[in-house]
Enzyme design. Structure first.
Site, short mmCIF file in Angstrom:
data_model
loop_
_atom_site.label_atom_id
_atom_site.label_comp_id
_atom_site.label_asym_id
_atom_site.label_seq_id
_atom_site.Cartn_x
_atom_site.Cartn_y
_atom_site.Cartn_z
N ARG A 161 0.81 -1.22 0.00
CA ARG A 161 0.00 0.00 0.00
C ARG A 161 0.85 1.27 0.00
NH1 ARG A 161 -2.33 -3.71 -1.01
NH2 ARG A 161 -4.30 -4.54 -0.22
N SER A 238 -10.67 1.35 3.21
CA SER A 238 -9.93 0.99 4.42
C SER A 238 -9.11 2.19 4.90
CB SER A 238 -9.01 -0.20 4.17
OG SER A 238 -9.77 -1.35 3.83
N GLU A 337 -3.95 4.58 5.80
CA GLU A 337 -3.83 4.27 4.37
C GLU A 337 -4.08 5.47 3.47
OE1 GLU A 337 -5.58 1.27 0.94
OE2 GLU A 337 -5.57 0.65 3.02
#
Length: 350
Positions: A161, A238, A337
């Site tokens: 990520r 998320s 994130e």
């Protein structure tokens, strides 16, 4: 330049629907316009924010004293072994086209909101796949030199990520992404949850279109597909990534995932379920602080949803509370994130 000046705010340009106004907000639809506008802002030393689909960003409530550039560039160039896609193209629309043309490898990433230009920044991933697996090169504008460049995957420094683009957010503007095309109408199902909903075993080979439909259904059930009738879809997806910790730090009972074989920590570390950690720390789905308009999604404990007219401050307050609860319980620090523009989550109390 043929550009459009927008009378709006960052709230209207992001899926979590927070953010203040700006001196000017400009929508650009071609790559030459995008390059010219970024260069103009650089020469004027004007503060600049680059926004695509706004699906993985939290913008400050404060007024932005500069230029917001909304990337709406279009264009898809199909080749024999690669496809070059402009940064402003909608990601899921591209996936649908790819599947229809017989390139089924993209299907695990179906339904992810946002634009193509954002995909390498976050190294988006889902159901056993990362976008780095299929990137051939990324076309960028270097904001330091104002030269256009072609970056190979090794130059992008992809990680879980993350990427060089996320680590140095002021350095590059993504203009387009070239993907490797792998002709196939079937794919291996490697993610247990996806295999379960499809009624197959992990490792089974399944029709790509069926996988796409199942992924969309799974994401929809978690409010992870944008839906104007679903307040819980007003999110960044998320909000935290699954943490990687040494084996001896893993709480008993926490679902875990092996690292990729090329990761140098593969024998000593494990990736944990951030959703499990959050829930076991006492943060249930639908949790909110006081009377805030912002809450943990009722359908996914990793998402923070703006159910009405919530603010960035409320989003960040809830995120900080969630991180602290997990840290207090296990000493594990959750990493945010989405990209935070001109704002931040509070530091952990240690």
């Amino acid at each position: 330049m043929a550009v459009e000046f927008l009378d709006t705010s960052l709230r209207e340009l992001t899926t979590i629907r927070v953010g203040g106004g700006a001196d000017r907000i400009i929508r650009v639809t071609t790559e030459p316009e995008l390059v010219e506008l970024v260069s103009e802002c650089s020469h004027l030393a004007s503060p600049t924010l680059i926004v695509g689909g706004g699906s993985n960003v939290v913008c400050s409530d404060q007024y932005f004293p500069g230029t917001v550039i909304v990337v709406a560039t279009t264009g898809i160039e199909w080749g024999e072994s690669t496809v070059r896609v402009s940064a402003g193209e909608n990601w899921d629309s591209f996936v649908q086209q790819a599947v229809e043309r017989g390139y089924g490898a993209f299907t695990p990433l179906s339904g992810i909101p946002g634009s193509v230009g954002a995909t390498p920044i976050q190294n988006i991933g889902a159901y056993g796949m990362e976008i780095a697996d299929v990137i051939h090169r990324v076309t960028v504008l270097d904001r330091e030199t104002l030269y256009q460049m072609e970056l190979e995957p090794a130059d992008c420094d992809f990680g879980y990520r993350t990427s060089v683009f996320k680590r140095t957010p002021q350095r590059y503007v993504v203009l387009g992404v070239t993907f490797t095309l792998l002709p196939t109408t079937v794919i291996d199902v490697v993610y247990p949850q996806l295999a379960e909903i499809m009624g197959v075993a992990v490792g089974d080979t399944v029709d790509a279109q069926a996988v796409r439909e199942s992924v969309l259904a799974l994401r929809g059930a978690k409010s992870m597909v944008l839906d104007s009738a679903d307040a819980d879809s007003n999110s960044t997806g998320s909000f935290f990534i699954n943490p990687t910790v040494p084996h001896n730090m893993a709480p008993e009972g926490c679902p875990s995932y092996a690292l990729k074989a090329h990761d140098p920590r593969v024998s000593t570390h494990v990736k944990l379920s951030a959703a499990w950690l959050i829930e076991q720390a006492g943060i249930t789905k639908g949790f909110r602080l006081g009377e805030s308009d912002v809450r943990v999604s009722a359908n996914h404990s990793l998402a923070i949803a703006n159910t009405d007219s919530g603010t960035a401050a409320q989003v960040l307050e809830l995120a900080g509370h969630m991180r602290q609860r997990v840290f207090d319980a296990w000493g594990i620090e959750l990493e945010v994130e989405p990209v935070l523009l001109n704002c931040s989550v509070s530091e952990l109390v240690r």
